[in-house]
Motif scaffolding. Structure first.
Motif, PDB file in Angstrom:
ATOM      1  N   THR A  41      43.359  47.624  32.362  1.00  0.00           N
ATOM      2  CA  THR A  41      42.858  46.368  31.817  1.00  0.00           C
ATOM      3  C   THR A  41      43.291  45.193  32.692  1.00  0.00           C
ATOM      4  O   THR A  41      42.703  44.114  32.603  1.00  0.00           O
ATOM      5  CB  THR A  41      43.364  46.149  30.388  1.00  0.00           C
ATOM      6  N   SER A  42      44.279  45.389  33.551  1.00  0.00           N
ATOM      7  CA  SER A  42      44.640  44.341  34.499  1.00  0.00           C
ATOM      8  C   SER A  42      43.477  43.993  35.409  1.00  0.00           C
ATOM      9  O   SER A  42      43.387  42.872  35.914  1.00  0.00           O
ATOM     10  CB  SER A  42      45.844  44.772  35.347  1.00  0.00           C
ATOM     11  N   GLY A  43      42.579  44.946  35.633  1.00  0.00           N
ATOM     12  CA  GLY A  43      41.414  44.674  36.444  1.00  0.00           C
ATOM     13  C   GLY A  43      40.511  43.607  35.843  1.00  0.00           C
ATOM     14  O   GLY A  43      39.724  42.976  36.542  1.00  0.00           O
ATOM     15  N   LEU A  44      40.618  43.386  34.542  1.00  0.00           N
ATOM     16  CA  LEU A  44      39.823  42.364  33.877  1.00  0.00           C
ATOM     17  C   LEU A  44      40.430  40.978  34.040  1.00  0.00           C
ATOM     18  O   LEU A  44      39.802  39.984  33.675  1.00  0.00           O
ATOM     19  CB  LEU A  44      39.696  42.697  32.380  1.00  0.00           C
ATOM     20  N   GLY A  45      41.638  40.924  34.602  1.00  0.00           N
ATOM     21  CA  GLY A  45      42.280  39.647  34.863  1.00  0.00           C
ATOM     22  C   GLY A  45      43.571  39.463  34.089  1.00  0.00           C
ATOM     23  O   GLY A  45      43.539  39.303  32.869  1.00  0.00           O
ATOM     24  N   HIS A  46      44.702  39.533  34.774  1.00  0.00           N
ATOM     25  CA  HIS A  46      46.014  39.256  34.188  1.00  0.00           C
ATOM     26  C   HIS A  46      46.807  38.389  35.156  1.00  0.00           C
ATOM     27  O   HIS A  46      46.655  38.501  36.374  1.00  0.00           O
ATOM     28  CB  HIS A  46      46.798  40.551  33.922  1.00  0.00           C
ATOM     29  N   ALA A  60      42.986  43.541  41.655  1.00  0.00           N
ATOM     30  CA  ALA A  60      41.931  43.794  42.630  1.00  0.00           C
ATOM     31  C   ALA A  60      41.766  45.292  42.873  1.00  0.00           C
ATOM     32  O   ALA A  60      40.637  45.800  42.957  1.00  0.00           O
ATOM     33  CB  ALA A  60      42.255  43.078  43.934  1.00  0.00           C
ATOM     34  N   ALA A  61      42.877  45.992  43.006  1.00  0.00           N
ATOM     35  CA  ALA A  61      42.806  47.432  43.241  1.00  0.00           C
ATOM     36  C   ALA A  61      42.147  48.149  42.071  1.00  0.00           C
ATOM     37  O   ALA A  61      41.253  48.985  42.252  1.00  0.00           O
ATOM     38  CB  ALA A  61      44.209  47.988  43.494  1.00  0.00           C
ATOM     39  N   LYS A  62      42.580  47.820  40.863  1.00  0.00           N
ATOM     40  CA  LYS A  62      42.090  48.552  39.704  1.00  0.00           C
ATOM     41  C   LYS A  62      40.644  48.217  39.366  1.00  0.00           C
ATOM     42  O   LYS A  62      39.904  49.077  38.868  1.00  0.00           O
ATOM     43  CB  LYS A  62      43.009  48.298  38.507  1.00  0.00           C
ATOM     44  N   PRO A 113      41.795  35.066  27.739  1.00  0.00           N
ATOM     45  CA  PRO A 113      41.281  36.235  27.027  1.00  0.00           C
ATOM     46  C   PRO A 113      42.305  37.357  27.024  1.00  0.00           C
ATOM     47  O   PRO A 113      43.034  37.567  27.988  1.00  0.00           O
ATOM     48  CB  PRO A 113      40.040  36.618  27.851  1.00  0.00           C
ATOM     49  N   SER A 114      42.344  38.104  25.915  1.00  0.00           N
ATOM     50  CA  SER A 114      43.383  39.126  25.762  1.00  0.00           C
ATOM     51  C   SER A 114      43.079  40.395  26.550  1.00  0.00           C
ATOM     52  O   SER A 114      43.971  41.170  26.834  1.00  0.00           O
ATOM     53  CB  SER A 114      43.528  39.490  24.284  1.00  0.00           C
ATOM     54  N   ASN A 115      41.794  40.645  26.870  1.00  0.00           N
ATOM     55  CA  ASN A 115      41.392  41.846  27.600  1.00  0.00           C
ATOM     56  C   ASN A 115      41.781  43.123  26.889  1.00  0.00           C
ATOM     57  O   ASN A 115      41.987  44.163  27.496  1.00  0.00           O
ATOM     58  CB  ASN A 115      41.974  41.860  29.023  1.00  0.00           C
ATOM     59  N   GLY A 116      41.944  43.050  25.587  1.00  0.00           N
ATOM     60  CA  GLY A 116      42.161  44.258  24.800  1.00  0.00           C
ATOM     61  C   GLY A 116      43.606  44.648  24.610  1.00  0.00           C
ATOM     62  O   GLY A 116      43.913  45.436  23.734  1.00  0.00           O
ATOM     63  N   VAL A 117      44.532  44.113  25.398  1.00  0.00           N
ATOM     64  CA  VAL A 117      45.925  44.531  25.255  1.00  0.00           C
ATOM     65  C   VAL A 117      46.867  43.342  25.114  1.00  0.00           C
ATOM     66  O   VAL A 117      48.069  43.484  25.229  1.00  0.00           O
ATOM     67  CB  VAL A 117      46.390  45.413  26.433  1.00  0.00           C
ATOM     68  N   ARG A 118      46.307  42.163  24.857  1.00  0.00           N
ATOM     69  CA  ARG A 118      47.115  40.982  24.572  1.00  0.00           C
ATOM     70  C   ARG A 118      48.115  40.684  25.678  1.00  0.00           C
ATOM     71  O   ARG A 118      49.215  40.232  25.438  1.00  0.00           O
ATOM     72  CB  ARG A 118      47.806  41.154  23.210  1.00  0.00           C
TER      73      ARG A 118
END
Length: 298
Positions: free
Chosen positions: A143-148, A156-158, A209-214
């Motif tokens: 989910t880091s790929g969605l932006g953290h 970027a890798a994920k 945005p939480s991207n599903g894992v807050r």
């Protein structure tokens, strides 16, 4: 269950501990012969599989280069004569905000978390095609790929893994080979680095945005358990998922989800092509930019 993967050969990268280890154990428990890749703990996972009556061999090396990808796949072919399942799980974190990230931080993470995924697929694909009976590739995204915050290298890798997965599904689908991605949340305490925890707190303060894992703000009752991720990996290897390819799954604790493929939200057309003047028309600005919230700027 019986052993539905009896006679299959699986390769799992990053399988020395945690989630990768659980995936390797699950595949072995389902009857697969397993190549366990890890730089430091491969032998321990191999011993555990053999203790439960399974077959496994180690591939003791860093999964961070084209050559490593080739060697990992070669281990399966040399020891077991084939490869049927490839689970790319290797990954590392080097969290820093982008303005302080070094080239070494970037390259180290991208090499392990993306480049070697492409490499193992590159060298597994000819075998999967030649065998003529399909095959399964499962890539570990995040989910880091969605932006953290503070993980631009890992993000970027994920998210590169997402594009890789969709393209490989298209390239190899004509041969019956399927390729999917999972975005697991099964972190353990040694991966919950202070930098990531602080980044999650900052995300919440700024309303991102939480991207599903807050953003690493896990529920109080959340207990990381790689076995739950391994169960999804196992399902994707079974005949019940034979029609599933190019998909993007989320798994955390008791939750499993499926992300849609990206779709365009809006499409405006200008006869003759766009100019700045055309873009600046009030109705165009409203149609293109009007409902985009200001989430990221201070």
């Amino acid at each position: 269950m019986d052993q539905p993967l009896q006679g299959k050969v699986a390769v799992v990268t990053g399988a020395g501990r945690n989630m990768g280890r659980e995936e390797a154990l699950a595949l072995a428990g389902a009857g697969a012969k397993v190549v366990v890749n890890s730089k430091h703990s491969a032998d321990a996972t191999v011993a555990d599989i053999r203790a439960m009556g399974g077959e496994a061999v180690p591939a003791v090396m860093d999964a961070n280069s084209w050559a490593a990808g080739e060697a990992i796949v070669a281990t399966a072919v040399e020891h077991f004569g084939r490869i049927d399942i490839l689970v790319n799980n290797a990954g590392i974190h080097r969290p820093h905000s982008i303005e302080s990230m070094t080239e070494e931080d970037w390259d180290a993470v991208v090499d392990v978390s993306l480049k070697c995924y492409a490499a193992t697929i590159r060298f597994a694909a000819p075998h999967l095609i030649a065998q003529g009976d399909g095959g399964v590739i499962i890539n570990t995204g995040s989910t880091s790929g969605l932006g953290h915050l503070s993980v631009a290298n890992y993000s970027a890798a994920k998210e590169g893994v997402a594009g890789l997965t969709r393209t490989v599904a298209r390239d190899l689908g004509k041969y019956g080979v399927r390729c999917n991605m999972i975005r697991p949340v099964s972190l353990v305490s040694d991966l919950l680095l202070p930098e990531l925890v602080e980044a999650g707190a900052e995300s919440r303060r700024r309303g991102f945005p939480s991207n599903g894992v807050r953003d690493f703000n896990f529920p109080k009752d959340f207990t990381p358990d790689g076995r739950q991720v391994a169960a999804l990996v196992l399902l994707l290897c079974l005949p019940q998922a034979a029609h599933v390819s190019g998909q993007d799954f989320f798994v955390m604790g008791e939750e499993i989800g499926l992300y849609p493929e990206p779709e365009m939200r809006k499409l405006l057309r200008e006869p003759g092509g766009w100019t700045l003047e055309a873009l600046l028309r009030s109705e165009t600005l409203a149609g293109l930019l009007g409902d985009i919230p200001n989430r990221y700027l201070a």
